[in-house]
Design an enzyme around this catalytic site. Structure first.
Site, PDB file in Angstrom:
ATOM      1  N   HIS A  66      -4.720 -34.207  45.768  1.00 33.69           N
ATOM      2  CA  HIS A  66      -5.685 -34.346  44.683  1.00 33.69           C
ATOM      3  C   HIS A  66      -5.066 -33.976  43.340  1.00 33.69           C
ATOM      4  O   HIS A  66      -5.383 -34.575  42.318  1.00 33.69           O
ATOM      5  CB  HIS A  66      -6.905 -33.461  44.949  1.00 33.69           C
ATOM      6  CG  HIS A  66      -7.941 -34.114  45.802  1.00 33.69           C
ATOM      7  ND1 HIS A  66      -9.267 -34.147  45.463  1.00 33.69           N
ATOM      8  CD2 HIS A  66      -7.843 -34.774  46.986  1.00 33.69           C
ATOM      9  CE1 HIS A  66      -9.950 -34.792  46.399  1.00 33.69           C
ATOM     10  NE2 HIS A  66      -9.107 -35.176  47.329  1.00 33.69           N
ATOM     11  N   GLY A  72      -0.600 -36.055  37.415  1.00 36.80           N
ATOM     12  CA  GLY A  72       0.652 -35.737  38.072  1.00 36.80           C
ATOM     13  C   GLY A  72       0.579 -34.370  38.724  1.00 36.80           C
ATOM     14  O   GLY A  72      -0.429 -33.679  38.660  1.00 36.80           O
ATOM     15  N   PRO A 164      -9.490 -43.007  46.203  1.00 37.51           N
ATOM     16  CA  PRO A 164      -9.882 -43.875  47.315  1.00 37.51           C
ATOM     17  C   PRO A 164     -11.081 -43.297  48.045  1.00 37.51           C
ATOM     18  O   PRO A 164     -11.240 -42.082  48.134  1.00 37.51           O
ATOM     19  CB  PRO A 164      -8.642 -43.876  48.213  1.00 37.51           C
ATOM     20  CG  PRO A 164      -7.517 -43.558  47.291  1.00 37.51           C
ATOM     21  CD  PRO A 164      -8.080 -42.585  46.310  1.00 37.51           C
TER      22      PRO A 164
END
EC number: 1.11.1.7
Length: 333
Positions: A66, A72, A164
């Site tokens: 996560h 990043g 997702p």
């Protein structure tokens, strides 16, 4: 029915401005002189907090993924909200990140501050603790380069559309992974993180109940899931099921074998075997754990380099859950 920690759901997303820093920016021995006991301290804390059924490893893995999605690998997911800002961890999707896992990072940071104050970034703590957690439950070792700096912002509004979902198709997932620089094979390899951890009932119950149950799921397995999630909305919404009910406390290739047998927990798991483009990789990893471990290790090394901050692009936080105040910023050039 016991409650479980949240799903380890492999989530990756791309922000064009945060591609991998040059490999030469990070090194294996970054803390050799400034904090020589870095790896030892991380390993000791993770070892003493390892929970049953791979709970610690699953939680840390998910936290690391996560973190690397948005800005990043910069520990921005660790920042707590304040009166002026809703941070990444305050987005609804991240509410499932366990306090237990955040506490492990805090313990590591506290121990490191006693040994070498103001030196080790929270981003490096996350990267190294993920490696330690995975290897402790039988997963592959891989190279962890160090020298990341911590990010200086964390915004909840950046989370939602970039993650997702449990019902995503291969195309939808791959659109995120590809933009991040990952191949289709690497996506399937990283999905092997679902060999540990659990998913909450709300993320898969529609596959086994209702007017249109998923016929791809094994009938016996479906009945088990129905039983585990019975009345979960009334009794306990944190109920769930292991991604891998066979060896839930071991990092292995059983996840892929389960997919072949109609025992993929989420629709996004099942589709990896059903889709012709990803099925060969599922079959490869189901039949050869060595190859899976090799590919997973390489993909994790690649993930750990995504969007890292170095030098003056970030700082070293005094506390992992709070951004430094201007006068507290610690820069290492």
């Amino acid at each position: 029915m016991p409650s479980f920690p949240p799903v380890i759901f492999l989530l990756l997303v791309f922000i064009p401005s945060v591609l991998s820093a040059p490999v030469t920016s990070l090194t294996n021995d970054y803390y050799q002189e400034t904090c020589p006991d870095f790896s030892k301290i991380v390993r000791e804390v993770v070892t003493t907090t390892q929970g049953p059924q791979g709970r610690t490893a699953a939680g840390i893995l998910r936290l690391f993924f996560h973190d690397c999605f948005l800005e990043g690998c910069d520990a921005s997911v660790l920042i707590a909200k304040d009166a002026l800002n809703k941070s990444e961890r305050d987005d609804e999707i991240n509410h499932s990140l366990t306090e237990e896992t955040f506490e492990i990072v805090t313990r590591i940071k506290t121990a490191l501050e006693k040994s070498c104050p103001g030196v080790v970034s929270c981003a490096d703590i996350l990267a190294q603790s993920t490696h330690e957690a995975v290897t402790m439950i039988g997963g592959p070792s891989y190279e962890v380069k160090l020298g990341r700096k911590d990010g200086c912002e964390s915004k909840a509004r950046k989370v939602g559309e970039n993650l997702p979902l449990p019902n995503h198709t291969v195309h939808e997932m791959m659109s995120l992974f590809q933009k991040k620089g990952f191949t289709l094979k690497e996506m399937v390899a990283l999905s092997g993180a679902h060999t540990i951890g659990i998913a909450h009932c709300k993320d898969f119950i529609c596959r086994v109940t209702g007017p249109r149950p998923d016929l791809d799921i094994d009938a016996e397995y479906a009945e088990v899931l129905k039983s585990q999630c019975k009345d979960y909305t009334v009794v306990n919404e944190t109920r769930g099921s292991f991604f891998d009910p066979v060896t839930p406390d071991k990092f292995d290739n059983m996840y892929y074998k389960n997919l072949e047998n109609g025992r993929g927990l989420l629709a996004s798991d099942n589709i990896l075997f059903k889709d012709n483009s990803t099925r060969p990789f599922v079959e490869l990893y189901a039949n050869n754990q060595t190859v899976f471990f090799e590919d997973f290790a390489r993909a994790m090394e690649k993930l750990g380099m995504v969007g890292v901050k170095v030098d003056k692009n970030g700082d070293v936080r005094l506390r992992c859950d709070n951004l430094n105040k201007p006068k507290e910023a610690i820069l290492r050039v």
